[in-house]
Design a protein around this motif. Structure first.
Motif, mmCIF file in Angstrom:
data_model
loop_
_atom_site.group_PDB
_atom_site.id
_atom_site.type_symbol
_atom_site.label_atom_id
_atom_site.label_comp_id
_atom_site.label_asym_id
_atom_site.label_seq_id
_atom_site.Cartn_x
_atom_site.Cartn_y
_atom_site.Cartn_z
ATOM 1 N N LEU A 104 -0.588 -1.882 -16.283
ATOM 2 C CA LEU A 104 -0.413 -0.933 -15.235
ATOM 3 C C LEU A 104 -0.714 0.486 -15.795
ATOM 4 O O LEU A 104 -0.217 0.919 -16.822
ATOM 5 C CB LEU A 104 0.693 -1.346 -14.256
ATOM 6 N N ASP A 117 0.980 -1.405 -0.078
ATOM 7 C CA ASP A 117 0.227 0.195 0.082
ATOM 8 C C ASP A 117 0.838 1.042 -0.050
ATOM 9 O O ASP A 117 0.689 2.182 -0.673
ATOM 10 C CB ASP A 117 -0.774 -0.128 1.142
ATOM 11 N N CYS A 120 -2.069 -7.867 -0.195
ATOM 12 C CA CYS A 120 -2.121 -7.348 -1.572
ATOM 13 C C CYS A 120 -3.621 -7.030 -1.864
ATOM 14 O O CYS A 120 -3.802 -6.912 -3.172
ATOM 15 C CB CYS A 120 -1.714 -8.555 -2.644
ATOM 16 N N VAL A 154 -4.012 -3.782 -3.926
ATOM 17 C CA VAL A 154 -2.985 -3.355 -5.088
ATOM 18 C C VAL A 154 -3.670 -4.383 -6.306
ATOM 19 O O VAL A 154 -4.189 -5.386 -6.174
ATOM 20 C CB VAL A 154 -1.703 -3.635 -4.769
ATOM 21 N N ALA A 157 4.216 1.839 -9.678
ATOM 22 C CA ALA A 157 2.940 0.924 -9.913
ATOM 23 C C ALA A 157 3.243 -0.345 -9.571
ATOM 24 O O ALA A 157 4.437 -1.150 -9.449
ATOM 25 C CB ALA A 157 3.215 0.854 -11.394
ATOM 26 N N VAL A 158 2.315 -1.041 -8.758
ATOM 27 C CA VAL A 158 2.588 -2.107 -7.742
ATOM 28 C C VAL A 158 1.708 -3.246 -8.520
ATOM 29 O O VAL A 158 0.514 -3.174 -8.803
ATOM 30 C CB VAL A 158 2.052 -1.950 -6.509
ATOM 31 N N ARG A 189 2.069 5.832 -13.466
ATOM 32 C CA ARG A 189 2.729 5.236 -12.464
ATOM 33 C C ARG A 189 3.859 4.406 -12.885
ATOM 34 O O ARG A 189 5.204 4.272 -12.570
ATOM 35 C CB ARG A 189 1.957 3.960 -11.811
ATOM 36 N N GLN A 246 2.362 1.823 -3.406
ATOM 37 C CA GLN A 246 1.531 2.483 -4.303
ATOM 38 C C GLN A 246 1.184 3.675 -4.130
ATOM 39 O O GLN A 246 1.185 4.695 -4.937
ATOM 40 C CB GLN A 246 0.103 1.583 -4.214
ATOM 41 N N ARG A 247 0.892 4.222 -2.617
ATOM 42 C CA ARG A 247 0.693 5.591 -2.418
ATOM 43 C C ARG A 247 1.722 6.589 -2.650
ATOM 44 O O ARG A 247 1.611 7.670 -2.974
ATOM 45 C CB ARG A 247 0.377 5.612 -0.906
#
Length: 573
Positions: free
Chosen positions: A390, A328, A351, A354, A336-337, A394, A331-332
C-alpha cells in the motif's frame, strides 16, 4: 388367378403395413384455452404448495368461514394466473409463457417449501447477485425432482400438444373475453371475503410473497424499476471533507482489521451467554462483545451496502441514488485501505474504489479445496506483504484492512470449518438441511462459529505481533443472522418486517490493544459498559469513523459508539 393376385399383392400389403406401423399416431388437437386453463389450475394448486401450507397454518382458517375464504383465495389465485397467461395467448407465445410460469412456480415452490423463504424484491436482488459457487451449494437431488415433477414434465406435455388456432381477430376476441372474465372472478372472490383478505394480508404480510409465479415476476419488475438497488455504475461522492487529526509525537499509526462476518447469529456466540462454549479463544483474548445489535437486512446483498452507508436502514432502502461508502471516506481521509474477500459473491460494491484482493488470489495450499473455496484463515496469509504494497504515505497515517469472511455461509455449513474445529458431533454433512436432525444441524452451524472464533483469535495474535510498529485493533460485525429450522425456516432472506429475530440479531466484537486504547482514549472498560445497549448496523459507519478519529460532516456523533468512549475519556481527563 385370385390366388396369384393375392400372392403378388402380399409384398405390397406387408410394405404398407410396415409403413403404417412406422408412422406415429396422429396427435389430437385441442383448443389453446383448454391448455391455458389446465396450466392455471396446476400452477394455482400444485405450484403453490408453499402458499397453501402457510394459509392452512393460519388461525383465521380454523373455522367454516376460514375454509370458505381459503377456497375463494384459491379461485382468486387461479383467476390471477389466467389473467397473466391470457396476455400471451397467441400462436407463438402461449407455450413459452406457460412453460416459463411452470418452471418459475416449480423453482419457487421448492425453495419456499424447503427453506421457508419468500420471494420478494430483496430476495430477488440476492438471487441476481448469487455466483455459481453459491448456486451449486443449493443444488440437490430433491430440487431436481421437484423441478421435473412440478415444472419440466407438465411443460413437456404442453410442448407436445397440437393446438388448433383460430384466426387472429377471433383469437383477440377470445383473449379479451378470458381476461375480462378472469378479472371479474378475481374481483368477486376478493369482494365476497374482503375483510378476511385485507386482514390476512395486513397481519401476515409474507403471504403476498408466496403467490407463484406472480411473486417472482413482481419482484423482478420492482428490481428493474429501481436499478439503484443493484447498479453501482453511478456513485456520488461522500465525505469530501474527511481528514485525520495529526498523530501525537511518538504515537504509532493505527492498524485496524475490520472483519465483516457472514451469517453469524448473536445467540450462538458463547461470549453472549450461549449454552455452548463456541468462543473459548476470544474469551481468553480480552475482547468486548456487544449483545444487542441488529442488522440492516437479512441477506448480504442488502446488509453489506447498508452497513457501509451513512444513511441508516430506512433511508438507505428509500435512496434515489448510490453514494460512496465507509471504505471510500476512510481512503479519502488519507488512510491506507485494503479489502480482502473470501467470498465469491464479492463486496456488493462497497470496495469498488479501494485496493482489493479477491478470493481467487488468496488461494493457498492447505487452506483451500479443489473447487476454490478457502477457509477464512487464508486472509491472514501474506498479510504483512499485502500491507507493505500500500502507498507508504498512507500507511504512515494508518491502515484499515477489511476482511470479508466466508464465515457460517449456508446451507453447506459442514464445509465452513476444518476437521480440528468440529467439537460438536455428529454434524449435518449435507446441504439438504431438512433431511438432518435438528441437533445435527445445530452442531454443523456451531462448528462454523467455533472456527470463526479461532480465525478472529488468530487475527488478534497477528495484530499483537505488530505492536512495535502499529497501534492495533480489531472489529468484527456480522452482516445478518440465520434461521436453523425454527418454525420450519432455514437460511435467511425473509423481508425485514416479518423476519424472525435470529435473522436480524448479530454479533459485534471489539479488541483494542493497550497502545490503541492509550492513544485514542477508547477503552475496553468503557465499551463493556455498553454491552447491552441497543445498537444496529446504523452505528457501523459512524462508529468506524469515530474509532479511527476521522473528522467529517457526514459523521453522526449520536451513532458513534466508540466516540462516546473517546469523549467520556476526554472529559474525565
Amino acid at each position: 388367378m385370385l390366388a396369384s393376385a393375392l400372392t403378388s399383392a402380399r409384398p405390397l400389403i406387408r410394405s404398407r403395413a410396415r409403413h403404417t406401423a412406422a408412422e406415429p399416431a396422429p396427435r389430437l388437437t385441442s383448443r389453446p384455452l383448454v391448455w391455458l386453463l389446465l396450466a392455471a389450475l396446476w400452477i394455482a394448486s400444485v405450484g403453490n404448495l408453499a402458499l397453501w401450507r402457510a394459509l392452512a397454518a393460519l388461525p383465521e382458517l380454523a373455522n367454516g368461514r376460514g375454509l370458505a375464504f381459503g377456497l375463494a383465495f384459491g379461485v382468486a389465485v387461479t383467476a390471477l394466473v389466467v389473467m397473466l397467461l391470457s396476455l400471451f395467448n397467441w400462436r407463438w407465445t402461449l407455450k413459452p409463457a406457460i412453460a416459463l410460469c411452470l418452471l418459475t412456480a416449480a423453482g419457487g415452490t421448492y425453495f419456499m417449501q424447503t427453506y421457508g423463504v419468500v420471494i420478494d424484491p430483496t430476495m430477488m436482488v440476492n438471487v441476481l447477485l448469487t455466483d455459481g459457487r453459491e448456486a451449486r451449494e443449493l443444488f440437490s437431488w430433491p430440487m431436481v425432482g421437484a423441478l421435473l415433477v412440478l415444472g419440466v414434465l407438465p411443460a413437456a406435455m404442453l410442448w407436445r400438444a397440437r393446438l388448433r388456432w383460430p384466426g387472429g381477430w377471433h383469437q383477440a376476441r377470445t383473449n379479451a373475453i378470458v381476461f375480462v372474465a378472469a378479472c371479474a372472478v378475481l374481483a368477486l372472490s376478493g369482494g365476497l371475503f374482503f375483510e378476511d383478505l385485507s386482514s390476512t394480508m395486513r397481519n401476515h404480510k409474507q403471504v403476498r410473497y408466496l403467490i407463484n409465479p406472480v411473486n417472482t415476476f413482481y419482484s423482478l419488475a420492482r428490481v428493474g424499476h429501481r436499478p439503484v438497488q443493484r447498479n453501482g455504475a453511478a456513485v456520488l461522492p461522500l465525505g469530501e471533507d474527511a481528514r485525520l487529526a495529526a498523530l501525537a509525537p511518538g504515537a504509532r499509526p493505527p492498524l485496524v482489521l475490520m472483519v465483516v462476518g457472514e451469517t453469524a447469529r448473536a445467540d450462538h456466540i458463547g461470549l453472549n451467554g450461549y449454552a455452548r462454549d463456541t468462543t473459548p479463544e476470544l474469551a481468553r483474548a480480552g475482547v468486548v462483545s456487544l449483545r444487542n445489535v441488529w442488522s440492516c437486512g437479512t441477506n448480504t446483498a442488502a446488509s453489506v451496502p447498508c452497513m457501509f452507508s451513512n444513511l441508516g436502514r430506512e433511508a438507505f432502502g428509500d435512496r434515489q441514488a448510490n453514494t460512496e461508502g465507509l471504505a471510500d471516506v476512510l481512503q479519502r481521509a488519507g488512510l491506507a485501505v485494503l479489502w480482502l474477500d473470501n467470498q465469491a459473491g464479492g463486496c456488493k460494491g462497497v470496495c469498488d474504489r479501494v485496493p482489493k484482493v479477491g478470493y481467487q488470489a488468496l488461494a493457498a495450499p492447505g487452506l483451500c479445496s479443489d473447487d476454490g473455496e478457502c477457509l477464512d484463515e487464508v486472509m491472514l496469509r501474506d498479510l504483512d506483504a499485502r500491507i507493505a504494497q500500500l502507498p507508504p504515505e498512507r500507511r504512515a497515517r494508518g491502515v484499515v484492512v477489511f476482511m470479508h469472511q466466508m464465515g457460517s455461509h449456508g446451507p453447506a455449513y459442514y464445509k465452513r470449518s476444518p476437521a480440528k474445529f468440529k467439537p460438536f458431533q455428529p454434524e449435518c454433512a449435507t446441504n439438504a438441511l431438512q433431511q438432518c436432525e435438528h441437533a445435527q444441524l445445530l452442531n454443523a452451524y456451531d462448528n462454523t462459529i467455533r472456527y470463526t472464533d479461532h480465525f478472529l483469535a488468530s487475527a488478534i495474535d497477528w495484530l499483537k505481533g505488530q505492536q512495535s510498529q502499529w497501534a492495533p485493533a480489531m472489529v468484527y460485525v456480522s452482516d445478518h443472522g440465520e434461521s436453523l429450522g425454527e418454525n420450519n425456516l432455514y437460511l435467511h432472506g425473509l423481508p425485514y418486517s416479518i423476519a424472525p429475530d435470529v435473522q436480524k440479531r448479530v454479533p459485534w466484537i471489539t479488541w483494542l490493544s493497550p497502545a490503541f486504547q492509550q492513544q485514542s482514549g477508547i477503552t475496553s472498560a468503557c465499551l463493556a459498559r455498553q454491552q447491552d445497549v441497543k445498537l444496529s448496523h446504523d452505528n457501523y459507519f459512524h462508529s468506524t469513523l469515530g474509532l479511527l478519529g476521522v473528522q467529517t460532516q457526514v459523521l453522526d456523533r449520536a451513532h458513534d459508539l466508540y466516540g462516546r468512549c473517546r469523549r467520556a475519556q476526554a472529559q474525565a481527563g
